[in-house]
Scaffold this active site. Structure first.
Site, mmCIF file in Angstrom:
data_model
loop_
_atom_site.group_PDB
_atom_site.id
_atom_site.type_symbol
_atom_site.label_atom_id
_atom_site.label_comp_id
_atom_site.label_asym_id
_atom_site.label_seq_id
_atom_site.Cartn_x
_atom_site.Cartn_y
_atom_site.Cartn_z
ATOM 1 N N ASP A 178 4.012 1.480 19.114
ATOM 2 C CA ASP A 178 5.052 2.142 18.326
ATOM 3 C C ASP A 178 4.510 3.210 17.390
ATOM 4 O O ASP A 178 3.333 3.224 17.030
ATOM 5 C CB ASP A 178 5.795 1.118 17.462
ATOM 6 C CG ASP A 178 4.929 0.596 16.319
ATOM 7 O OD1 ASP A 178 3.834 0.072 16.605
ATOM 8 O OD2 ASP A 178 5.339 0.742 15.155
ATOM 9 N N LYS B 68 -9.679 1.723 21.998
ATOM 10 C CA LYS B 68 -9.971 3.044 21.420
ATOM 11 C C LYS B 68 -11.274 2.941 20.628
ATOM 12 O O LYS B 68 -11.284 2.849 19.410
ATOM 13 C CB LYS B 68 -8.810 3.455 20.509
ATOM 14 C CG LYS B 68 -8.724 4.935 20.241
ATOM 15 C CD LYS B 68 -7.830 5.231 19.055
ATOM 16 C CE LYS B 68 -6.381 5.395 19.421
ATOM 17 N NZ LYS B 68 -5.572 5.737 18.212
ATOM 18 N N ARG C 216 8.500 1.920 21.527
ATOM 19 C CA ARG C 216 7.917 0.770 22.237
ATOM 20 C C ARG C 216 8.503 0.641 23.643
ATOM 21 O O ARG C 216 7.890 0.071 24.539
ATOM 22 C CB ARG C 216 8.211 -0.536 21.491
ATOM 23 C CG ARG C 216 7.559 -0.665 20.129
ATOM 24 C CD ARG C 216 7.704 -2.096 19.639
ATOM 25 N NE ARG C 216 7.512 -2.230 18.202
ATOM 26 C CZ ARG C 216 6.338 -2.404 17.600
ATOM 27 N NH1 ARG C 216 5.235 -2.430 18.313
ATOM 28 N NH2 ARG C 216 6.267 -2.542 16.290
ATOM 29 N N LYS D 43 4.248 -7.097 17.674
ATOM 30 C CA LYS D 43 5.200 -6.945 18.761
ATOM 31 C C LYS D 43 4.602 -6.174 19.935
ATOM 32 O O LYS D 43 5.155 -6.177 21.032
ATOM 33 C CB LYS D 43 6.424 -6.156 18.258
ATOM 34 C CG LYS D 43 7.100 -6.736 17.052
ATOM 35 C CD LYS D 43 8.188 -5.733 16.566
ATOM 36 C CE LYS D 43 8.666 -6.071 15.182
ATOM 37 N NZ LYS D 43 9.604 -5.077 14.669
ATOM 38 N N GLY D 44 3.522 -5.482 19.670
ATOM 39 C CA GLY D 44 3.013 -4.485 20.615
ATOM 40 C C GLY D 44 2.655 -4.992 22.004
ATOM 41 O O GLY D 44 2.735 -4.253 22.972
ATOM 42 N N ASP E 268 -7.910 -0.841 18.013
ATOM 43 C CA ASP E 268 -8.135 0.469 17.392
ATOM 44 C C ASP E 268 -9.336 0.331 16.442
ATOM 45 O O ASP E 268 -10.479 0.407 16.887
ATOM 46 C CB ASP E 268 -6.832 0.850 16.667
ATOM 47 C CG ASP E 268 -6.809 2.291 16.197
ATOM 48 O OD1 ASP E 268 -7.884 2.897 16.058
ATOM 49 O OD2 ASP E 268 -5.718 2.822 15.946
ATOM 50 N N PHE F 131 -2.764 9.367 18.953
ATOM 51 C CA PHE F 131 -1.810 8.376 18.454
ATOM 52 C C PHE F 131 -0.922 7.946 19.620
ATOM 53 O O PHE F 131 0.115 8.543 19.908
ATOM 54 C CB PHE F 131 -0.967 8.892 17.286
ATOM 55 C CG PHE F 131 -0.299 7.752 16.580
ATOM 56 C CD1 PHE F 131 -0.929 7.122 15.520
ATOM 57 C CD2 PHE F 131 0.913 7.247 17.032
ATOM 58 C CE1 PHE F 131 -0.359 6.011 14.913
ATOM 59 C CE2 PHE F 131 1.496 6.134 16.433
ATOM 60 C CZ PHE F 131 0.849 5.523 15.366
ATOM 61 N N VAL F 132 -1.334 6.892 20.287
ATOM 62 C CA VAL F 132 -0.659 6.468 21.516
ATOM 63 C C VAL F 132 0.638 5.711 21.214
ATOM 64 O O VAL F 132 0.724 4.956 20.257
ATOM 65 C CB VAL F 132 -1.584 5.620 22.417
ATOM 66 C CG1 VAL F 132 -2.516 6.512 23.212
ATOM 67 C CG2 VAL F 132 -2.389 4.611 21.606
HETATM 68 C C1 PRP Z 1 -1.111 -2.417 16.093
HETATM 69 C C2 PRP Z 1 -1.516 -2.775 17.508
HETATM 70 C C3 PRP Z 1 -2.634 -3.752 17.294
HETATM 71 C C4 PRP Z 1 -3.293 -3.279 16.011
HETATM 72 C C5 PRP Z 1 -4.521 -2.495 16.337
HETATM 73 O O1 PRP Z 1 -0.238 -3.427 15.653
HETATM 74 O O2 PRP Z 1 -0.447 -3.372 18.204
HETATM 75 O O3 PRP Z 1 -2.128 -5.061 17.103
HETATM 76 O O4 PRP Z 1 -2.321 -2.429 15.354
HETATM 77 O O5 PRP Z 1 -5.069 -1.908 15.200
HETATM 78 P P1 PRP Z 1 -6.467 -2.292 14.585
HETATM 79 O O6 PRP Z 1 -7.436 -2.509 15.711
HETATM 80 O O7 PRP Z 1 -6.829 -1.061 13.783
HETATM 81 O O8 PRP Z 1 -6.314 -3.488 13.726
HETATM 82 P P2 PRP Z 1 0.687 -3.257 14.384
HETATM 83 O O9 PRP Z 1 -0.002 -3.830 13.213
HETATM 84 O O10 PRP Z 1 1.141 -1.834 14.280
HETATM 85 O O11 PRP Z 1 1.931 -4.201 14.707
HETATM 86 P P3 PRP Z 1 2.874 -4.113 15.993
HETATM 87 O O12 PRP Z 1 2.120 -4.724 17.134
HETATM 88 O O13 PRP Z 1 4.076 -4.907 15.622
HETATM 89 O O14 PRP Z 1 3.167 -2.652 16.214
HETATM 90 MG MG MG Z 2 2.417 -0.965 15.260
HETATM 91 MN MN MN Z 3 0.051 -5.142 17.204
#
Ligand code: PRP
Ligand code: MG
Ligand code: MN
Length: 180
Positions: free
Chosen positions: A161, A133, A167, A45-46, A105, A154-155
């Site tokens: 989120d 990051k 969000r 969703k991010g 990340d 932790f952004v």
């Molecule tokens: C978070 C973010 C990225 C991913 C990055 O998504 O939105 O998609 O993690 O992390 P990584 O580089 O360590 O894989 P999340 O899985 O929390 O889902 P969301 O987008 O629904 O919050």
């Molecule tokens: Mg997430």
């Molecule tokens: Mn994501």
């Protein structure tokens, strides 16, 4: 600001700064794919707020769709496992595909997602992320277009989120008392 024992830090990037960066990258991407169609795939969703800004700055024939890929559970540390629970049904064969993400990340999510999308033989496959990051990278992955680099915080906000919350913040900040 403080909610549920979490202390929100200072603003790292304002809405105006983020939108300006989307304009810059949108222009760069539009120039690169001039005269061609672009399939934009947002990661739920991010990526939603960043995708909304970026797509309006694309001067191209553009098709939008989404995938849902998650590497995190309800904690602040990665599970290391990527789950694609919603996929695009668009035909990506011989298409210019741009994946739009909120943050790279560890790189686990995008490395896995790009491997999967590559199996459909797009003409080009690139990634535009709002945040990068690099200090946390464990997977061998780098984005083609990067909004901003961030330190190991932790952004939250602008799509990002903590346990599904924050969000909706119209800026990017961070949690002061959480793991990174
Ligand atoms: C978070 C973010 C990225 C991913 C990055 O998504 O939105 O998609 O993690 O992390 P990584 O580089 O360590 O894989 P999340 O899985 O929390 O889902 P969301 O987008 O629904 O919050
Ligand atoms: Mg997430
Ligand atoms: Mn994501």
């Amino acid at each position: 600001m403080s909610t549920n024992d979490h202390v929100i830090g200072k603003i790292l990037f304002t809405e105006a700064e983020i939108r300006k960066r989307a304009e810059e990258l949108g222009e760069e991407i539009s120039n690169e794919f001039k005269g061609e169609e672009l399939v934009v795939i947002g990661t739920l969703k991010g990526s939603i707020p960043w995708l909304c800004d970026l797509m309006k700055c694309l001067d191209l024939d553009t098709v939008i769709d989404f995938v849902k890929a998650s590497s995190y559970g309800s904690s602040t540390t990665t599970s290391g496992v990527v789950k694609i629970s919603m996929d695009t049904e668009l035909n990506l064969y011989n298409k210019n595909v741009l994946v739009v993400e909120d943050i790279v990340d560890t790189g686990t999510t995008l490395k896995y997602l790009l491997e999967k999308l590559n199996e459909r033989h797009p003409k080009t496959l690139k990634v535009c992320t709002m945040l990068d990051k690099p200090s946390r990278r464990t997977a061998d992955f780098h984005a083609d277009y990067i909004g901003f680099q961030v330190e190991d915080l932790f952004v939250i906000g602008y799509g990002l989120d903590y346990d599904q919350k924050y969000r909706n913040l119209p800026y990017i900040s961070y949690l002061q008392n959480e793991g990174k």
